[in-house]
Design a protein around this motif. Sequence first.
Motif, PDB file in Angstrom:
ATOM      1  N   THR A 131       0.841  -1.198   0.000  1.00  0.00           N
ATOM      2  CA  THR A 131       0.000   0.000   0.000  1.00  0.00           C
ATOM      3  C   THR A 131       0.877   1.250   0.000  1.00  0.00           C
ATOM      4  OG1 THR A 131      -0.104   0.128   2.417  1.00  0.00           O
ATOM      5  CG2 THR A 131      -1.799  -1.190   1.315  1.00  0.00           C
ATOM      6  N   THR A 132       0.283   2.322  -0.501  1.00  0.00           N
ATOM      7  CA  THR A 132       0.972   3.614  -0.492  1.00  0.00           C
ATOM      8  C   THR A 132      -0.059   4.734  -0.499  1.00  0.00           C
ATOM      9  OG1 THR A 132       2.614   5.000  -1.619  1.00  0.00           O
ATOM     10  CG2 THR A 132       1.142   3.713  -3.027  1.00  0.00           C
ATOM     11  N   THR A 133       0.340   5.873   0.022  1.00  0.00           N
ATOM     12  CA  THR A 133      -0.485   7.074  -0.125  1.00  0.00           C
ATOM     13  C   THR A 133       0.010   7.891  -1.302  1.00  0.00           C
ATOM     14  OG1 THR A 133       0.918   8.419   1.305  1.00  0.00           O
ATOM     15  CG2 THR A 133      -0.909   7.220   2.368  1.00  0.00           C
ATOM     16  N   GLY A 134       1.128   7.475  -1.877  1.00  0.00           N
ATOM     17  CA  GLY A 134       1.695   8.230  -2.993  1.00  0.00           C
ATOM     18  C   GLY A 134       2.116   9.635  -2.599  1.00  0.00           C
ATOM     19  N   GLU A 135       2.324   9.816  -1.307  1.00  0.00           N
ATOM     20  CA  GLU A 135       2.738  11.125  -0.794  1.00  0.00           C
ATOM     21  C   GLU A 135       1.763  12.234  -1.155  1.00  0.00           C
ATOM     22  OE1 GLU A 135       5.246  11.345   1.340  1.00  0.00           O
ATOM     23  OE2 GLU A 135       5.681   9.223   1.080  1.00  0.00           O
ATOM     24  N   GLY A 136       0.499  11.846  -1.399  1.00  0.00           N
ATOM     25  CA  GLY A 136      -0.524  12.841  -1.690  1.00  0.00           C
ATOM     26  C   GLY A 136      -0.402  13.502  -3.044  1.00  0.00           C
ATOM     27  N   LEU A 137       0.334  12.888  -3.967  1.00  0.00           N
ATOM     28  CA  LEU A 137       0.566  13.507  -5.272  1.00  0.00           C
ATOM     29  C   LEU A 137      -0.583  13.286  -6.260  1.00  0.00           C
ATOM     30  CD1 LEU A 137       4.350  12.663  -5.714  1.00  0.00           C
ATOM     31  CD2 LEU A 137       3.333  14.868  -5.107  1.00  0.00           C
ATOM     32  N   THR A 138      -1.431  12.304  -5.997  1.00  0.00           N
ATOM     33  CA  THR A 138      -2.553  12.005  -6.899  1.00  0.00           C
ATOM     34  C   THR A 138      -3.865  12.184  -6.157  1.00  0.00           C
ATOM     35  OG1 THR A 138      -2.699   9.667  -6.306  1.00  0.00           O
ATOM     36  CG2 THR A 138      -1.128  10.261  -8.062  1.00  0.00           C
ATOM     37  N   GLU A 139      -4.961  12.114  -6.892  1.00  0.00           N
ATOM     38  CA  GLU A 139      -6.291  12.193  -6.269  1.00  0.00           C
ATOM     39  C   GLU A 139      -6.498  11.069  -5.255  1.00  0.00           C
ATOM     40  OE1 GLU A 139      -8.657  14.680  -6.574  1.00  0.00           O
ATOM     41  OE2 GLU A 139      -6.949  15.630  -7.554  1.00  0.00           O
ATOM     42  N   PHE A 140      -5.881   9.904  -5.493  1.00  0.00           N
ATOM     43  CA  PHE A 140      -6.015   8.770  -4.575  1.00  0.00           C
ATOM     44  C   PHE A 140      -5.265   9.052  -3.279  1.00  0.00           C
ATOM     45  CE2 PHE A 140      -5.814   7.425  -9.023  1.00  0.00           C
ATOM     46  CZ  PHE A 140      -7.154   7.109  -9.197  1.00  0.00           C
ATOM     47  N   GLY A 141      -4.074   9.590  -3.408  1.00  0.00           N
ATOM     48  CA  GLY A 141      -3.286   9.946  -2.240  1.00  0.00           C
ATOM     49  C   GLY A 141      -3.844  11.127  -1.477  1.00  0.00           C
ATOM     50  N   LYS A 142      -4.700  11.905  -2.151  1.00  0.00           N
ATOM     51  CA  LYS A 142      -5.364  13.037  -1.489  1.00  0.00           C
ATOM     52  C   LYS A 142      -6.669  12.623  -0.821  1.00  0.00           C
ATOM     53  CE  LYS A 142      -3.364  16.378  -4.673  1.00  0.00           C
ATOM     54  NZ  LYS A 142      -3.578  17.240  -5.835  1.00  0.00           N
ATOM     55  N   GLY A 143      -7.051  11.345  -0.971  1.00  0.00           N
ATOM     56  CA  GLY A 143      -8.236  10.840  -0.281  1.00  0.00           C
ATOM     57  C   GLY A 143      -9.513  10.857  -1.097  1.00  0.00           C
ATOM     58  N   ASN A 144      -9.413  10.999  -2.414  1.00  0.00           N
ATOM     59  CA  ASN A 144     -10.619  11.093  -3.236  1.00  0.00           C
ATOM     60  C   ASN A 144     -11.046   9.786  -3.893  1.00  0.00           C
ATOM     61  OD1 ASN A 144     -10.924  13.861  -2.738  1.00  0.00           O
ATOM     62  ND2 ASN A 144      -9.310  14.287  -4.206  1.00  0.00           N
ATOM     63  N   GLY A 145     -10.294   8.718  -3.640  1.00  0.00           N
ATOM     64  CA  GLY A 145     -10.635   7.427  -4.223  1.00  0.00           C
ATOM     65  C   GLY A 145      -9.541   6.419  -3.985  1.00  0.00           C
ATOM     66  N   ILE A 146      -9.613   5.306  -4.727  1.00  0.00           N
ATOM     67  CA  ILE A 146      -8.637   4.231  -4.586  1.00  0.00           C
ATOM     68  C   ILE A 146      -8.210   3.768  -5.973  1.00  0.00           C
ATOM     69  CG2 ILE A 146      -8.201   1.886  -3.715  1.00  0.00           C
ATOM     70  CD1 ILE A 146     -10.382   2.362  -1.621  1.00  0.00           C
ATOM     71  N   GLN A 147      -6.898   3.567  -6.119  1.00  0.00           N
ATOM     72  CA  GLN A 147      -6.346   2.994  -7.346  1.00  0.00           C
ATOM     73  C   GLN A 147      -5.595   1.713  -6.988  1.00  0.00           C
ATOM     74  OE1 GLN A 147      -4.089   4.658 -11.066  1.00  0.00           O
ATOM     75  NE2 GLN A 147      -2.743   4.843  -9.300  1.00  0.00           N
ATOM     76  N   VAL A 148      -5.741   0.699  -7.860  1.00  0.00           N
ATOM     77  CA  VAL A 148      -5.063  -0.572  -7.634  1.00  0.00           C
ATOM     78  C   VAL A 148      -4.384  -1.026  -8.922  1.00  0.00           C
ATOM     79  CG1 VAL A 148      -5.345  -2.993  -6.946  1.00  0.00           C
ATOM     80  CG2 VAL A 148      -6.787  -1.231  -5.900  1.00  0.00           C
ATOM     81  N   LEU A 149      -3.143  -1.462  -8.787  1.00  0.00           N
ATOM     82  CA  LEU A 149      -2.398  -2.096  -9.868  1.00  0.00           C
ATOM     83  C   LEU A 149      -2.141  -3.544  -9.455  1.00  0.00           C
ATOM     84  CD1 LEU A 149       0.246   0.693 -10.472  1.00  0.00           C
ATOM     85  CD2 LEU A 149      -1.667   0.128 -11.967  1.00  0.00           C
ATOM     86  N   SER A 150      -2.314  -4.471 -10.412  1.00  0.00           N
ATOM     87  CA  SER A 150      -2.077  -5.886 -10.129  1.00  0.00           C
ATOM     88  C   SER A 150      -1.241  -6.511 -11.226  1.00  0.00           C
ATOM     89  CB  SER A 150      -3.410  -6.654 -10.053  1.00  0.00           C
ATOM     90  OG  SER A 150      -4.192  -6.208  -8.989  1.00  0.00           O
ATOM     91  N   ILE A 151      -0.372  -7.409 -10.811  1.00  0.00           N
ATOM     92  CA  ILE A 151       0.392  -8.219 -11.746  1.00  0.00           C
ATOM     93  C   ILE A 151       0.094  -9.683 -11.412  1.00  0.00           C
ATOM     94  CG2 ILE A 151       2.692  -8.931 -12.520  1.00  0.00           C
ATOM     95  CD1 ILE A 151       3.645  -6.101 -11.774  1.00  0.00           C
ATOM     96  N   VAL A 152      -0.322 -10.441 -12.421  1.00  0.00           N
ATOM     97  CA  VAL A 152      -0.624 -11.850 -12.257  1.00  0.00           C
ATOM     98  C   VAL A 152       0.370 -12.634 -13.112  1.00  0.00           C
ATOM     99  CG1 VAL A 152      -2.331 -13.674 -12.629  1.00  0.00           C
ATOM    100  CG2 VAL A 152      -3.070 -11.435 -11.796  1.00  0.00           C
ATOM    101  N   THR A 153       1.036 -13.611 -12.503  1.00  0.00           N
ATOM    102  CA  THR A 153       1.963 -14.473 -13.223  1.00  0.00           C
ATOM    103  C   THR A 153       1.358 -15.875 -13.292  1.00  0.00           C
ATOM    104  OG1 THR A 153       3.831 -13.197 -12.389  1.00  0.00           O
ATOM    105  CG2 THR A 153       4.313 -15.387 -13.268  1.00  0.00           C
ATOM    106  N   VAL A 154       1.337 -16.431 -14.515  1.00  0.00           N
ATOM    107  CA  VAL A 154       0.760 -17.766 -14.723  1.00  0.00           C
ATOM    108  C   VAL A 154       1.771 -18.667 -15.455  1.00  0.00           C
ATOM    109  CG1 VAL A 154      -1.625 -16.940 -14.775  1.00  0.00           C
ATOM    110  CG2 VAL A 154      -0.349 -17.094 -16.908  1.00  0.00           C
ATOM    111  N   ILE A 155       1.605 -19.981 -15.288  1.00  0.00           N
ATOM    112  CA  ILE A 155       2.426 -20.950 -16.032  1.00  0.00           C
ATOM    113  C   ILE A 155       1.531 -21.998 -16.657  1.00  0.00           C
ATOM    114  CG2 ILE A 155       4.448 -20.653 -14.551  1.00  0.00           C
ATOM    115  CD1 ILE A 155       3.755 -23.418 -13.330  1.00  0.00           C
ATOM    116  N   LYS A 156       2.102 -22.638 -17.700  1.00  0.00           N
ATOM    117  CA  LYS A 156       1.421 -23.778 -18.315  1.00  0.00           C
ATOM    118  C   LYS A 156       2.479 -24.783 -18.709  1.00  0.00           C
ATOM    119  CE  LYS A 156      -0.610 -23.232 -22.412  1.00  0.00           C
ATOM    120  NZ  LYS A 156      -1.610 -23.058 -23.466  1.00  0.00           N
TER     121      LYS A 156
END
Length: 156
Positions: A131-156
């Motif tokens: 988690t991060t607040t992004g040091e308040g540099l974005t709207e999410f870090g300023k408390g106006n919403g939530i942003q999520v990034l995900s990386i999924v690794t799969v094998i076959k």
Amino acid sequence: MKIKTGLGQDSHAFCDTNKLLILAGVVFDYPKSLNANSDGDVVFHSITNAISSITGINILGAKADTLCKQGVTDSVEYLKLAFNDLNKWKIQHIAISIECLHPKILPMIEKMKLSISKLLNIALQDVGITTTTGEGLTEFGKGNGIQVLSIVTVIK
């Protein structure tokens, strides 16, 4: 053995509704919810998008909008659709980064990891959440919403 990695992102602004704030299938005790047609679970949406980037089959958008119009607003259902599209690919690891000022995510991380690991049938230690607040540099870090990034690794 083949390996693929998918990247997914989602974000929603906060709004005042009587909906619950749900992240990774876990209900947070917070007075605001996320502005979305669905339950607004940005964590599950981000993971869904990461899987879609692996399969090439987009779930969020037309498919999810159709389901919402039919009354299916639980983001678990969207993630299940994406997961089923993996076919013979097996998830090895999921990395999730959440940016927001509030609510505080840290006390709920273990519940969130458990929810994800059960739903996607992977080991608890194969789910990482930061988690991060992004040091308040974005709207999410300023408390106006939530942003999520995900990386999924799969094998076959």
